[in-house]
Design an enzyme around this catalytic site. Structure first.
Site, short mmCIF file in Angstrom:
data_model
loop_
_atom_site.label_atom_id
_atom_site.label_comp_id
_atom_site.label_asym_id
_atom_site.label_seq_id
_atom_site.Cartn_x
_atom_site.Cartn_y
_atom_site.Cartn_z
N GLU A 99 6.32 -5.16 19.10
CA GLU A 99 5.24 -4.52 19.83
C GLU A 99 3.91 -5.14 19.43
O GLU A 99 3.70 -5.50 18.28
CB GLU A 99 5.24 -3.02 19.54
CG GLU A 99 6.60 -2.40 19.87
CD GLU A 99 6.64 -0.89 19.78
OE1 GLU A 99 7.50 -0.31 20.44
OE2 GLU A 99 5.81 -0.28 19.06
N CYS A 112 -3.56 -6.32 17.99
CA CYS A 112 -2.82 -5.97 16.77
C CYS A 112 -1.43 -6.61 16.89
O CYS A 112 -0.66 -6.25 17.77
CB CYS A 112 -2.74 -4.45 16.68
SG CYS A 112 -1.79 -3.88 15.27
N CYS A 119 10.83 -3.55 9.47
CA CYS A 119 10.17 -3.79 8.19
C CYS A 119 11.11 -3.31 7.09
O CYS A 119 11.81 -2.33 7.26
CB CYS A 119 8.85 -3.03 8.12
SG CYS A 119 7.92 -3.33 6.59
N CYS A 123 8.23 2.30 3.58
CA CYS A 123 7.14 3.27 3.37
C CYS A 123 7.48 4.55 4.15
O CYS A 123 7.78 4.50 5.35
CB CYS A 123 5.81 2.70 3.84
SG CYS A 123 5.37 1.18 2.96
N CYS A 126 5.83 5.74 7.68
CA CYS A 126 5.65 4.76 8.75
C CYS A 126 6.87 4.69 9.65
O CYS A 126 8.01 4.58 9.17
CB CYS A 126 5.38 3.39 8.12
SG CYS A 126 5.18 2.07 9.35
N GLU A 169 5.54 -6.50 7.46
CA GLU A 169 4.65 -6.82 6.36
C GLU A 169 4.35 -8.32 6.43
O GLU A 169 5.23 -9.14 6.12
CB GLU A 169 5.32 -6.43 5.03
CG GLU A 169 4.69 -7.02 3.78
CD GLU A 169 3.21 -6.69 3.60
OE1 GLU A 169 2.78 -5.55 3.82
OE2 GLU A 169 2.48 -7.62 3.21
N SER A 201 -3.29 -7.31 6.92
CA SER A 201 -3.09 -6.09 6.14
C SER A 201 -1.78 -6.19 5.36
O SER A 201 -0.77 -6.65 5.88
CB SER A 201 -3.03 -4.89 7.10
OG SER A 201 -2.85 -3.69 6.37
N SER A 223 -3.21 -1.63 2.05
CA SER A 223 -2.82 -0.24 2.27
C SER A 223 -2.67 0.42 0.91
O SER A 223 -1.70 0.17 0.20
CB SER A 223 -1.51 -0.18 3.05
OG SER A 223 -1.69 -0.78 4.31
N LEU A 224 -3.64 1.25 0.56
CA LEU A 224 -3.66 1.82 -0.79
C LEU A 224 -3.04 3.22 -0.81
O LEU A 224 -2.06 3.47 -1.50
CB LEU A 224 -5.11 1.83 -1.29
CG LEU A 224 -5.33 2.16 -2.76
CD1 LEU A 224 -4.57 1.21 -3.68
CD2 LEU A 224 -6.83 2.12 -3.10
N CYS A 342 -1.68 3.36 14.43
CA CYS A 342 -1.17 2.92 13.13
C CYS A 342 0.07 3.71 12.75
O CYS A 342 0.06 4.93 12.76
CB CYS A 342 -2.19 3.19 12.04
SG CYS A 342 -3.61 2.15 12.08
N1 SAH Z 1 2.74 -3.74 6.28
C1 SAH Z 1 1.32 -3.92 6.37
C2 SAH Z 1 0.87 -4.07 7.79
C3 SAH Z 1 0.99 -2.80 8.62
S1 SAH Z 1 -0.61 -2.22 8.89
C4 SAH Z 1 0.63 -2.79 5.65
O1 SAH Z 1 1.29 -1.83 5.33
O2 SAH Z 1 -0.55 -2.89 5.38
C5 SAH Z 1 -0.34 -0.62 9.43
C6 SAH Z 1 -1.24 0.35 8.74
O3 SAH Z 1 -0.94 1.66 9.25
C7 SAH Z 1 -0.98 0.41 7.25
O4 SAH Z 1 -2.17 0.66 6.56
C8 SAH Z 1 -0.05 1.61 7.14
O5 SAH Z 1 -0.03 2.16 5.86
C9 SAH Z 1 -0.65 2.52 8.18
N2 SAH Z 1 0.27 3.55 8.63
C10 SAH Z 1 1.61 3.53 8.59
N3 SAH Z 1 2.12 4.69 9.08
C11 SAH Z 1 1.06 5.43 9.46
C12 SAH Z 1 0.93 6.71 10.07
N4 SAH Z 1 1.98 7.43 10.40
N5 SAH Z 1 -0.32 7.15 10.33
C13 SAH Z 1 -1.40 6.40 10.04
N6 SAH Z 1 -1.33 5.19 9.47
C14 SAH Z 1 -0.12 4.70 9.18
#
Ligand code: SAH
Length: 369
Positions: A99, A112, A119, A123, A126, A169, A201, A223-224, A342
């Site tokens: 997507e 995006c 993935c 996490c 997600c 990722e 990211s 992504s912290l 996101c």
């Molecule tokens: N794998 C990379 C790239 C994905 S970026 C990463 O994790 O940074 C997608 C962003 O959306 C990341 O910051 C992720 O943590 C965030 N994300 C994932 N699930 C989400 C959700 N349900 N609501 C809001 N943000 C989310």
């Protein structure tokens, strides 16, 4: 572009690096500058056939068509959001689906892009993680997301910004991501998008993160989501390998250009990491890192048990950070009505795919709902 024939072994020409294409030409006794010409047709003029490359000799065009194809994706579906963003589903040669989200904003158009089918990082918040990792995308499949959507845009609407925040990722697929960035940022014969307009990211794969900062000038987002290892490891399992202190130490020592900042994305989940004390602790741990924080209120998706905090809590969290001198933005979801925000990207891979169901694209300006 027609359908992709899985038994066709020709490689998409967008997959080649500049030097690979030059070597291919060299092997045929042709000068290296032809590589620039071919690349400009591909990445500037977005040609969809070698025949269209009218300033190349017919024999060269035929030789290219013998060894290569153009394109690696078939647009299967596009969904228009009421906010103007559009989610594209692209089918790959092996039936996998990725997507890509088109996000028009005041004065810019952001795309995006995805870097993996699914993935593997698991996490828990997600949607993409639920797919598991099917496979890495190739350089061509990353680049073609941009070329394909750009072809569908009106002439006066250029994709100006890129975020590598789609499925997957990016740094777990380093080589293809890096190769794609070369094509995208090459100002001579690539797409010529400035690295300042590109953000990659990551969850924080430290060795690759360092490499990316040494080898490119793109912006880095991390992504912290928590600075407590107990919480972060629960949310992002790879935190066990690269815990918070190591991650932040690495950030302190990264070669980030003077006028740039690292972006920390902080997902806000009701009752989990959204207390004022969490904000204060976050601000303390970020001290000394040139950074900004993007707060992302949790976007719900099927199967998720988490909830988004209230507006008051979100605002208060932001205020606490700002009061401690941290530049903070709250990211408002785009395309959440089409599951494009996101963390909402998810697709049950269906081999063979179905017919296209197109309900709106930037080209025709239709955005239903
Ligand atoms: N794998 C990379 C790239 C994905 S970026 C990463 O994790 O940074 C997608 C962003 O959306 C990341 O910051 C992720 O943590 C965030 N994300 C994932 N699930 C989400 C959700 N349900 N609501 C809001 N943000 C989310």
């Amino acid at each position: 572009m027609e359908d992709i024939n899985p038994s066709d072994t020709r490689r998409p020409v967008e997959d080649l690096s500049d030097s690979e294409l030059s070597a291919w030409l060299d092997a045929r006794g042709l000068p290296a500058y032809r590589a620039d010409q071919i690349r400009r047709w591909l990445f500037r003029k977005r040609a969809t056939s070698f025949d269209a490359m009218t300033d190349l000799a017919a024999t060269l065009r035929q030789a290219l068509a013998r060894d290569f194809v153009i394109g690696s994706l078939v647009m299967q579906q596009c969904l228009g959001s009421r906010d103007g963003s559009v989610k594209y589903l692209f089918r790959l040669g092996d039936g996998g689906v990725v997507e890509t989200v088109y996000i028009p904003e005041a004065g810019r158009v952001t795309l995006c892009v995805s870097t993996q089918v699914g993935c593997g990082l698991g996490c828990v918040f997600c949607a993409t993680a639920r797919m598991g990792l099917k496979r890495n995308l190739t350089q061509a499949e990353i680049v073609d997301q941009i070329l394909d959507v750009q072809r569908r845009c009106p002439e006066d609407q250029r994709i100006s910004n890129l975020v590598f925040m789609g499925m997957g990722e990016p740094l777990a697929n380093y080589e293809a991501t890096r190769g794609a960035l070369d094509v995208i940022t090459d100002a001579r014969s690539g797409m010529g998008i400035s690295p300042r307009k590109i953000t990659v990211s990551t969850v924080g794969l430290l060795p690759q993160m360092r490499r990316l900062m040494e080898e490119t000038r793109v912006n880095l987002a991390i992504s912290l989501h928590s600075v407590r290892d107990s919480v972060r490891s629960e949310l992002i399992p790879v935190n066990r390998k690269y815990p918070v202190a190591q991650l932040l130490d690495c950030c302190r020592s990264l070669p980030v250009p003077r006028r740039k900042r690292i972006t920390f994305e902080y997902l806000l989940i009701d009752g989990l990491n959204d207390l004022a004390a969490d904000a204060a602790e976050l601000a303390g741990r970020l001290h000394g890192i040139r950074c900004k924080v993007n707060l992302i209120p949790f976007n719900p998706h099927e199967g998720s048990a988490y909830r988004r905090p209230s507006e008051t809590v979100i605002e208060r969290f932001g205020e606490t950070l700002r009061a401690r001198g941290i530049q903070t933005n709250v990211r408002r979801p785009r395309g959440d009505d089409i599951q494009a925000a996101c963390g909402q990207l998810y697709h049950a891979a269906v081999a063979g795919g179905g017919g296209a169901e197109n309900i709106g694209s930037p080209a025709d300006g239709r955005t239903e709902h």
